[in-house]
Design an enzyme around this catalytic site. Structure first.
Site, PDB file in Angstrom:
ATOM      1  N   GLU A  63      15.484  13.857  43.638  1.00 29.67           N
ATOM      2  CA  GLU A  63      14.276  13.810  44.471  1.00 29.67           C
ATOM      3  C   GLU A  63      14.370  14.754  45.667  1.00 29.67           C
ATOM      4  O   GLU A  63      13.392  15.392  46.047  1.00 29.67           O
ATOM      5  CB  GLU A  63      14.017  12.377  44.956  1.00 29.67           C
ATOM      6  CG  GLU A  63      13.708  11.378  43.846  1.00 29.67           C
ATOM      7  CD  GLU A  63      14.953  10.860  43.142  1.00 29.67           C
ATOM      8  OE1 GLU A  63      16.084  11.142  43.619  1.00 29.67           O
ATOM      9  OE2 GLU A  63      14.810  10.177  42.103  1.00 29.67           O
ATOM     10  N   SER A  71       6.342   7.654  33.330  1.00 30.85           N
ATOM     11  CA  SER A  71       5.808   6.579  34.160  1.00 30.85           C
ATOM     12  C   SER A  71       4.570   7.014  34.930  1.00 30.85           C
ATOM     13  O   SER A  71       3.625   6.255  35.092  1.00 30.85           O
ATOM     14  CB  SER A  71       6.864   6.114  35.179  1.00 30.85           C
ATOM     15  OG  SER A  71       8.036   5.722  34.520  1.00 30.85           O
ATOM     16  N   PHE A 125      11.625   6.281  46.352  1.00 25.37           N
ATOM     17  CA  PHE A 125      12.420   7.495  46.160  1.00 25.37           C
ATOM     18  C   PHE A 125      11.634   8.747  46.563  1.00 25.37           C
ATOM     19  O   PHE A 125      12.210   9.801  46.793  1.00 25.37           O
ATOM     20  CB  PHE A 125      12.907   7.564  44.712  1.00 25.37           C
ATOM     21  CG  PHE A 125      13.467   6.249  44.239  1.00 25.37           C
ATOM     22  CD1 PHE A 125      14.375   5.550  45.042  1.00 25.37           C
ATOM     23  CD2 PHE A 125      13.058   5.657  43.063  1.00 25.37           C
ATOM     24  CE1 PHE A 125      14.868   4.315  44.648  1.00 25.37           C
ATOM     25  CE2 PHE A 125      13.544   4.424  42.663  1.00 25.37           C
ATOM     26  CZ  PHE A 125      14.451   3.748  43.461  1.00 25.37           C
TER      27      PHE A 125
END
Lengths: 280, 321
Positions: B65, B44, B90
């Site tokens: 994360e 992405s 996130f």
């Protein structure tokens, strides 16, 4: 230092740490006492460091993720000559270089800021990974609390360290079986810590965390283990060597006391120190 | 600061994420400390080319994360310069404590990149739609919060970061942005470029809202209202000189943001004006609501993130003079 000398160093750390607390009248005594022997082995033998040059780039580093054990580290660093012993009496005073939890910006020799539990696991992984990228042969040591292993971030880091093959990372778990609210079994059962870390792909052993020779041997084996991170579960007693702290079991995470109540414990630690000095 | 505004505005042929990646690769060829981390979103973030060229300095951490941000802090501690990416919610609200303690409080040198600001999260919907990312980080001392408007500003930001030390959050549109600046334009953190001069009202905007602000200024011009447009591309530090100066000159202020006005650019500008030059003010932005799913166009209208709304609020601010 040889094993006997390391025993002396450990008792010196214990005495100086207790004096810090005696001067203050409160603090995280229990979790400081349980890692004294490990600190002695690391700073007395294993770590490649230079107290005169705390920021030396190519050095071994220690992350005490259970940041509340700072006072034990401060005693160790002072004894190694990072700063004068008198500074230990400023613990937690306004403007001090020795805050309750480890701060890399304030204390010469502290390699990472910790205090929010779980985070030292990841920063230690980052340091070890950075050393791999830089092709440095230096080691990163990490001390986790057992209660701290309640945090999910510890297990994120364990999975990561294993996947990234961080064999330059040696993790200690201070398995003293107590956390702030009670026993680890009662509050949030950890299960078998050796099995858990082993199942994450780490080379894992359990040793008596107050046995200097056993810690030395475990570190040697860890260094000889390639391709995976090592975990040394330290079977310890929270408050070991401090009768005042042991008398508060199981609620000895943080003690508040009159300075005179600590006198006996300091005296006993000094007697133990004199005894091991004689043996050395 | 030496920037030139384009005469006409059109969408860039190149995606923002490609400019981000290409710029980083170019820098990494000369600087072996630059490394990137991702949390299973390499596909992405568009950073595959970096992973290919520098495999030893590119780490896909998996979906973790909190660990990624801590690892970034640790990498910084041994002199590396990490860029850590995830989707904006996130990369910020999920890892606020890790950014606060391991990165900022410990004074590590970390860049955090959060993609799909506000309504541009579109089909990913409310769970992925950050109207709060900048607000979450705003009260971290000394952090720098950046929302580039176009590829020129983005490339300048990434290159400028090479000479800085601290925690920097880049709120990054992944897709094609409207080009506002001529190539080679130079900026300064904490200085808001004057995109359009004016006398009756000043519109302060960043990111995708900058082009809406320019369109609104054109509309207002047709009605004989002279609107200035400032590009507050760093929300923190905010430009505490140009903003009060234009507030004083124009006497009315409108902020325009793709973010909740609570804790966002509107709040930051209101704080600045209250301290320096209290001025009638209106805020275009999300009015304390959660995000939802839909096309970006649908969502821009749903949350009134439009030139039309800016025109309306500009008149309302002027009426309060």
């Amino acid at each position: 230092m040889n094993t006997k000398e390391l025993r002396v160093f450990a008792e010196e750390i214990r005495v100086e740490t207790l004096k810090e607390f005696m001067n203050l009248g409160f603090g995280h005594v229990g979790g400081s006492m349980s890692i004294v022997e490990t600190l002695a082995v690391l700073y007395g033998k294993e770590m490649h460091i230079d107290p005169k040059n705390p920021q030396m780039e190519d050095r071994d580093r220690l992350v005490i993720s259970k940041g509340h054990a700072g006072p034990a580290l401060y005693a160790t660093l002072a004894l190694k000559g990072y700063f004068p012993l008198e500074v230990l009496l400023t613990l937690n005073q306004g403007g001090t270089i020795l805050p309750s939890h480890c701060d890399r910006l304030k204390t010469p020799g502290v390699d990472m800021t910790t205090g929010s539990l779980g985070q030292g696991m990841s920063t230690a992984c980052g340091i070890a990974l950075g050393n791999k990228i830089k092709k440095s042969d230096k080691y990163t040591y990490l001390i986790l609390g057992d209660g701290e292993c309640n945090e999910g971030q510890v297990w994120e880091g364990a999975m990561f360290a294993s996947h990234q093959k961080l064999d330059n990372l040696i993790i200690f778990v201070d398995y003293n079986k107590l956390q702030l609210d009670g026993t680890t079994e009662d509050i949030l059962n950890l299960g078998d810590m050796v099995d858990k870390f082993a199942s994450f792909g780490c080379h894992t052993v359990k040793v008596n965390g107050h046995d200097i020779a056993a810690i030395e041997e475990a570190i040697t084996n860890a260094k000889n283990t390639k391709g995976v991170p090592s975990v040394i579960v330290l079977d310890t007693i929270k408050g070991n060597g401090c009768p005042l702290c042991l008398s508060q079991f199981p609620n000895n995470h943080h003690l508040k006391f009159k300075p005179e109540d600590m006198v006996e414990s300091v005296k006993l630690a000094e007697e133990t120190l004199a005894k091991v000095k004689e043996e050395a | 600061m030496s920037y030139t505004i384009r005469n006409t505005f059109e969408k860039s042929a190149v995606e923002m994420r490609k400019v981000y990646t290409d710029t980083l690769i170019d820098m990494a060829r000369k600087n072996d400390k630059i490394c990137i981390l991702d949390a299973d979103l390499v596909g992405s973030s568009g950073t595959k080319a970096f992973f290919k060229e520098f495999p030893e300095r590119a780490i896909d951490c998996g979906i973790q994360e909190a660990n990624m941000i801590g690892v970034a802090a640790g990498l910084s501690a041994v002199g590396m310069v990490p860029y850590a990416h995830s989707f904006a919610p996130f990369a910020t609200r999920r890892v606020l404590d890790q950014i606060f303690i391991s990165c900022a409080y410990a004074k590590n040198n970390v860049r955090i990149v959060g993609t799909d600001p506000g309504v541009t999260a579109a089909y990913n919907g409310g769970t992925h739609m950050p109207f709060e990312d900048m607000g979450c980080l705003m009260s971290i001392p000394q952090i720098t919060l950046i929302e580039p408007a176009d590829t020129v500003q983005l490339e300048w930001v990434i290159r400028e970061l090479e000479n800085t030390h601290g925690v920097y959050y880049i709120r990054l549109l992944r897709k094609n942005a409207m080009e506002i600046y001529e190539p080679g334009s130079k900026f300064e953190f904490g200085k808001a470029p004057v995109v359009r001069d004016g006398n009756d009202v000043v519109i302060i905007a960043s990111g995708i809202m900058l082009h809406e602000a320019i369109k609104a200024a054109d509309e207002l011009q047709k009605e004989g209202i002279s609107a200035a447009v400032l590009n507050a591309f760093t929300w923190k530090p905010l430009d505490n000189e140009t903003i009060p100066a234009y507030a004083k000159k124009c006497g009315a202020v409108v902020t325009a943001e793709n973010h909740n006005v609570v804790g966002g650019l509107g709040s930051a500008v209101a704080h600045c004006l209250a301290m320096n030059c209290p001025t009638p003010m209106e805020m275009v932005g999300v009015q304390d609501e959660f995000g939802e799913v839909g096309t970006e166009d649908f969502l821009r209208n749903r949350f009134n993130l439009t030139a039309t709304e800016i025109v309306k609020k500009a008149k309302a601010a002027i009426a309060k003079k």
